[in-house]
Design an enzyme around this catalytic site. Sequence first.
Site, PDB file in Angstrom:
ATOM      1  N   TYR A   1       5.572  -8.505   8.894  1.00  0.00           N
ATOM      2  CA  TYR A   1       5.290  -7.075   8.970  1.00  0.00           C
ATOM      3  C   TYR A   1       5.449  -6.572  10.404  1.00  0.00           C
ATOM      4  CZ  TYR A   1       2.872  -7.777   4.480  1.00  0.00           C
ATOM      5  OH  TYR A   1       2.550  -8.090   3.182  1.00  0.00           O
TER       6      TYR A   1
ATOM      7  N   ASP B   1       0.841  -1.199   0.000  1.00  0.00           N
ATOM      8  CA  ASP B   1       0.000   0.000   0.000  1.00  0.00           C
ATOM      9  C   ASP B   1       0.877   1.250   0.000  1.00  0.00           C
ATOM     10  OD1 ASP B   1      -2.290  -1.515   0.104  1.00  0.00           O
ATOM     11  OD2 ASP B   1      -2.489  -1.399   2.287  1.00  0.00           O
TER      12      ASP B   1
ATOM     13  N   ARG C   1      -4.408  -4.703   7.431  1.00  0.00           N
ATOM     14  CA  ARG C   1      -5.508  -3.761   7.674  1.00  0.00           C
ATOM     15  C   ARG C   1      -6.749  -4.484   8.175  1.00  0.00           C
ATOM     16  NH1 ARG C   1      -6.776  -0.579   2.379  1.00  0.00           N
ATOM     17  NH2 ARG C   1      -5.895  -2.378   1.321  1.00  0.00           N
TER      18      ARG C   1
ATOM     19  N   ASP D   1      -7.232   1.965   7.207  1.00  0.00           N
ATOM     20  CA  ASP D   1      -5.916   2.487   7.586  1.00  0.00           C
ATOM     21  C   ASP D   1      -6.023   3.995   7.776  1.00  0.00           C
ATOM     22  OD1 ASP D   1      -5.720   3.733   5.072  1.00  0.00           O
ATOM     23  OD2 ASP D   1      -4.559   2.101   4.208  1.00  0.00           O
TER      24      ASP D   1
END
Length: 305
Positions: free
Chosen positions: A76, A48, A187, A90
């Site tokens: 992550y 993203d 997310r 987000d």
Amino acid sequence: MSPRAPDADVPPGLLLVDKAGGMTSHDVVARARRVLSVRKVGHAGTLDPMATGLLVLGVGAATRLLGYVGGHDKTYEATIRLGQTTVTDDREGEVLATTSAAHLDDVAIRAALAAQTGPLQQVPSSVSAVKVEGRRSYDRVRAGEAVELAPRSVTVHRLDVYRVERPTPELVDVTVTVSCTAGTYIRAIARDAGAALGVGGHLTVLRRTASGPFSVERAAPVEEAGAALAAGGGEGFLPLTQAATTVFPTRTVTAEESRALGYGQRVPATGAAGLHAAVDPEGRLVALLEDAGTTARVAVGFPPA
């Protein structure tokens, strides 16, 4: 200004890029093309625009590896904000609702996040790159369409909570590390944990630190990684053979077998399941091989430049 070099003059390989925030994955690819003056550049899985961290690019013949590289597990680092929902799940989306998370204790927060581990049926954010009847979901949402995406099977191998902070009396920020299968939406983890707690949630920070065997520790900004490729070595660049043998077991082939593989012929089986990187006596990647009975066939060929 230096003259443009044809694609053939640029060595094939993978760029391990540490993507900056605010850039799309397409932006990074376009910048690599400009830095190298080549057209054949692709990426192994998007990040993203908000996200930073590891983005793997393929240049030249190495783009043939990308379909295999992108399917690896990812790791992550992220920060989840509890107490607010947004249209994109987000921080870049409009805030839809704010619900006080002041009553939540650490035990409840950790339990809600622990429930987001293991095999999951996860619904991607409607503002995502998932295609619906040939169009990206986010394009349909921006056009005013209502989009409901089907759940996807993903697995969260590990979700470690490192820090729970309260930036305001009403909000809670949770710093986590997530190890998961490709296609998992961090997310969605934030959204679903927040929903389970009754206060909503979204993602405020996302950084990809690993994709399969590749780590952000070996990555570099796209300009530096491209310069390393052009120079034939350096941080952020893996030559084609090294890239393939990092991902796949190596099978050393003879010069005769190398010639046969170059014609698409088969060679004796490797004796082990899965793809193998066939490397000739000079260290050149010849093909990715796959057993088919007593012989091994070429799954992906890499002809001499």
